[in-house]
Scaffold this motif. Structure first.
Motif, PDB file in Angstrom:
ATOM      1  N   ALA A   1       0.790  -1.026  -0.104  1.00 58.57           N
ATOM      2  CA  ALA A   1       0.189  -0.316   0.376  1.00 58.57           C
ATOM      3  C   ALA A   1       0.993   1.339   0.065  1.00 58.57           C
ATOM      4  N   ALA A   2       0.408   2.081  -0.558  1.00 57.50           N
ATOM      5  CA  ALA A   2       1.015   3.624  -0.372  1.00 57.50           C
ATOM      6  C   ALA A   2       0.024   4.994   0.454  1.00 57.50           C
ATOM      7  N   TYR A   3       0.836   5.323   1.313  1.00 64.38           N
ATOM      8  CA  TYR A   3      -0.276   6.323   1.503  1.00 64.38           C
ATOM      9  C   TYR A   3       0.884   7.557   1.460  1.00 64.38           C
ATOM     10  N   ALA A   4       0.071   8.871   2.441  1.00 61.33           N
ATOM     11  CA  ALA A   4       0.494  10.518   2.036  1.00 61.33           C
ATOM     12  C   ALA A   4       0.670  10.997   3.098  1.00 61.33           C
ATOM     13  N   VAL A   5       1.790  11.886   3.872  1.00 59.35           N
ATOM     14  CA  VAL A   5       1.268  12.647   5.005  1.00 59.35           C
ATOM     15  C   VAL A   5       0.752  13.803   4.252  1.00 59.35           C
ATOM     16  N   CYS A   6       0.752  14.719   4.587  1.00 58.65           N
ATOM     17  CA  CYS A   6       0.336  15.915   4.161  1.00 58.65           C
ATOM     18  C   CYS A   6      -0.232  17.023   4.924  1.00 58.65           C
ATOM     19  N   VAL A   7       0.973  18.212   5.257  1.00 65.05           N
ATOM     20  CA  VAL A   7       0.869  18.920   6.307  1.00 65.05           C
ATOM     21  C   VAL A   7       0.489  19.925   6.089  1.00 65.05           C
ATOM     22  N   ARG A   8      -0.220  20.906   6.478  1.00 66.13           N
ATOM     23  CA  ARG A   8      -0.793  21.934   6.092  1.00 66.13           C
ATOM     24  C   ARG A   8      -0.633  23.002   7.103  1.00 66.13           C
ATOM     25  N   ASP A   9      -0.102  24.207   7.259  1.00 68.01           N
ATOM     26  CA  ASP A   9       0.016  24.435   8.334  1.00 68.01           C
ATOM     27  C   ASP A   9      -0.220  24.220   9.709  1.00 68.01           C
ATOM     28  N   GLU A  10       0.269  23.361   9.820  1.00 72.77           N
ATOM     29  CA  GLU A  10       0.576  22.554  11.386  1.00 72.77           C
ATOM     30  C   GLU A  10      -0.663  21.602  11.546  1.00 72.77           C
ATOM     31  N   ARG A  11      -0.911  21.045  10.685  1.00 76.16           N
ATOM     32  CA  ARG A  11      -2.220  19.854  10.244  1.00 76.16           C
ATOM     33  C   ARG A  11      -2.337  19.648   9.482  1.00 76.16           C
ATOM     34  N   LEU A  12      -2.942  17.965  10.048  1.00 77.66           N
ATOM     35  CA  LEU A  12      -1.912  16.863   9.406  1.00 77.66           C
ATOM     36  C   LEU A  12      -3.883  16.380   8.184  1.00 77.66           C
ATOM     37  N   LEU A  13      -3.149  16.146   7.329  1.00 78.77           N
ATOM     38  CA  LEU A  13      -4.329  15.429   6.583  1.00 78.77           C
ATOM     39  C   LEU A  13      -5.160  13.801   6.343  1.00 78.77           C
TER      40      LEU A  13
ATOM     41  N   MET B   1     -14.701   9.235   6.327  1.00 77.57           N
ATOM     42  CA  MET B   1     -14.726  11.085   6.743  1.00 77.57           C
ATOM     43  C   MET B   1     -12.982  11.402   6.416  1.00 77.57           C
ATOM     44  N   ALA B   2     -13.240  12.510   5.861  1.00 82.73           N
ATOM     45  CA  ALA B   2     -11.559  13.439   5.859  1.00 82.73           C
ATOM     46  C   ALA B   2     -10.858  14.478   6.265  1.00 82.73           C
ATOM     47  N   ALA B   3     -10.666  14.576   7.230  1.00 79.24           N
ATOM     48  CA  ALA B   3     -10.482  16.528   8.019  1.00 79.24           C
ATOM     49  C   ALA B   3      -8.763  16.288   8.507  1.00 79.24           C
ATOM     50  N   TRP B   4      -8.855  17.067   8.352  1.00 74.60           N
ATOM     51  CA  TRP B   4      -6.752  18.161   8.490  1.00 74.60           C
ATOM     52  C   TRP B   4      -7.395  17.996  10.140  1.00 74.60           C
ATOM     53  N   HIS B   5      -6.080  17.458  10.868  1.00 71.85           N
ATOM     54  CA  HIS B   5      -5.952  18.362  12.774  1.00 71.85           C
ATOM     55  C   HIS B   5      -4.714  18.457  12.696  1.00 71.85           C
ATOM     56  N   PRO B   6      -4.683  18.847  13.872  1.00 70.21           N
ATOM     57  CA  PRO B   6      -3.782  19.655  14.442  1.00 70.21           C
ATOM     58  C   PRO B   6      -2.547  19.015  14.920  1.00 70.21           C
ATOM     59  N   LEU B   7      -1.424  18.751  14.755  1.00 68.94           N
ATOM     60  CA  LEU B   7       0.248  17.801  14.845  1.00 68.94           C
ATOM     61  C   LEU B   7      -0.154  17.795  16.319  1.00 68.94           C
ATOM     62  N   ASP B   8      -0.413  18.689  17.062  1.00 66.20           N
ATOM     63  CA  ASP B   8      -0.578  18.469  18.804  1.00 66.20           C
ATOM     64  C   ASP B   8      -1.854  17.800  18.668  1.00 66.20           C
ATOM     65  N   GLU B   9      -2.336  16.870  18.269  1.00 61.30           N
ATOM     66  CA  GLU B   9      -3.594  17.049  19.351  1.00 61.30           C
ATOM     67  C   GLU B   9      -3.402  15.422  18.534  1.00 61.30           C
ATOM     68  N   VAL B  10      -2.993  15.606  17.159  1.00 58.54           N
ATOM     69  CA  VAL B  10      -2.583  13.756  16.744  1.00 58.54           C
ATOM     70  C   VAL B  10      -2.772  12.637  18.420  1.00 58.54           C
ATOM     71  N   PRO B  11      -1.769  12.730  18.560  1.00 57.38           N
ATOM     72  CA  PRO B  11      -1.467  11.611  20.344  1.00 57.38           C
ATOM     73  C   PRO B  11      -2.832  11.015  20.668  1.00 57.38           C
ATOM     74  N   SER B  12      -3.677  11.398  20.163  1.00 60.85           N
ATOM     75  CA  SER B  12      -5.012  11.779  21.229  1.00 60.85           C
ATOM     76  C   SER B  12      -6.482  11.312  20.679  1.00 60.85           C
ATOM     77  N   LEU B  13      -5.746  11.076  19.416  1.00 64.29           N
ATOM     78  CA  LEU B  13      -6.344  10.591  18.302  1.00 64.29           C
ATOM     79  C   LEU B  13      -7.018   9.152  18.539  1.00 64.29           C
ATOM     80  N   PRO B  14      -8.101   8.592  18.594  1.00 62.46           N
ATOM     81  CA  PRO B  14      -7.883   6.734  17.841  1.00 62.46           C
ATOM     82  C   PRO B  14      -7.475   6.735  16.599  1.00 62.46           C
ATOM     83  N   ARG B  15      -6.291   6.586  16.605  1.00 63.40           N
ATOM     84  CA  ARG B  15      -5.412   5.919  15.536  1.00 63.40           C
ATOM     85  C   ARG B  15      -4.855   4.547  15.228  1.00 63.40           C
ATOM     86  N   VAL B  16      -4.885   4.501  13.665  1.00 61.68           N
ATOM     87  CA  VAL B  16      -3.277   3.377  13.089  1.00 61.68           C
ATOM     88  C   VAL B  16      -2.301   3.405  13.987  1.00 61.68           C
TER      89      VAL B  16
END
Length: 149
Positions: free
Chosen positions: A8-20, A113-128
């Motif tokens: 598989a292939a994935y993208a890290v897209c960061v804009r204005d300190e937010r991760l897609l 769903m798709a959304a931008w998330h502040p980088l500093d909040e990513v650790p608190s998200l339910p995530r893979v």
């Protein structure tokens, strides 16, 4: 035991300190955030896979600005009737920059769903786990293309 290889292939897209991110169903069936991306189709180049998958899952067109690295994951997944699959995932992680399109949710696909998330909040998200690995690749830029575990 059945063996399964998934590339598989994935993208890290960061804009204005937010991760897609895109939200999909996790292994246990609960919603989890992941990077936009997904499995290669037979005969498809991983570069084309990531472009297609980001558009399908987020509505955005992206330009790939670099290959950050490769992550490999092996796990045993229980299936019906007491069967188990020996799953090996090889995930190419690219850096991408949004160049067009509009944010939207995927309809009828693997994410809802798709959304931008502040980088500093990513650790608190339910995530893979892939998100943490990909962010380490993005921040550290290891010459081996492999995040420290």
């Amino acid at each position: 035991m059945r063996h399964k290889l998934r590339v598989a292939a994935y993208a890290v897209c960061v804009r204005d300190e937010r991760l897609l991110l895109a939200r999909g169903r996790g292994v246990r069936g609960t919603p989890e955030w992941t990077l936009p991306g997904g499995g290669m189709e037979h005969g498809e180049d991983p570069y084309d896979t990531v472009l297609r998958e980001v558009t399908e899952e987020t509505g955005y067109r992206v330009e790939i600005t670099g290959l950050l690295g490769v992550d490999s994951l092996r796990r045993h997944i229980p299936r019906r009737l007491g069967r188990t699959v020996d799953h090996h995932g090889v995930r190419l992680v690219y850096e991408g920059r949004v160049t067009g399109g509009e944010l939207r949710h995927e309809i009828g696909g693997s994410t809802d769903m798709a959304a931008w998330h502040p980088l500093d909040e990513v650790p608190s998200l339910p995530r893979v786990r892939l998100i943490d690995t990909a962010l380490a690749l993005w921040r550290d830029r290891p010459p081996t293309g492999r995040a420290a575990h």
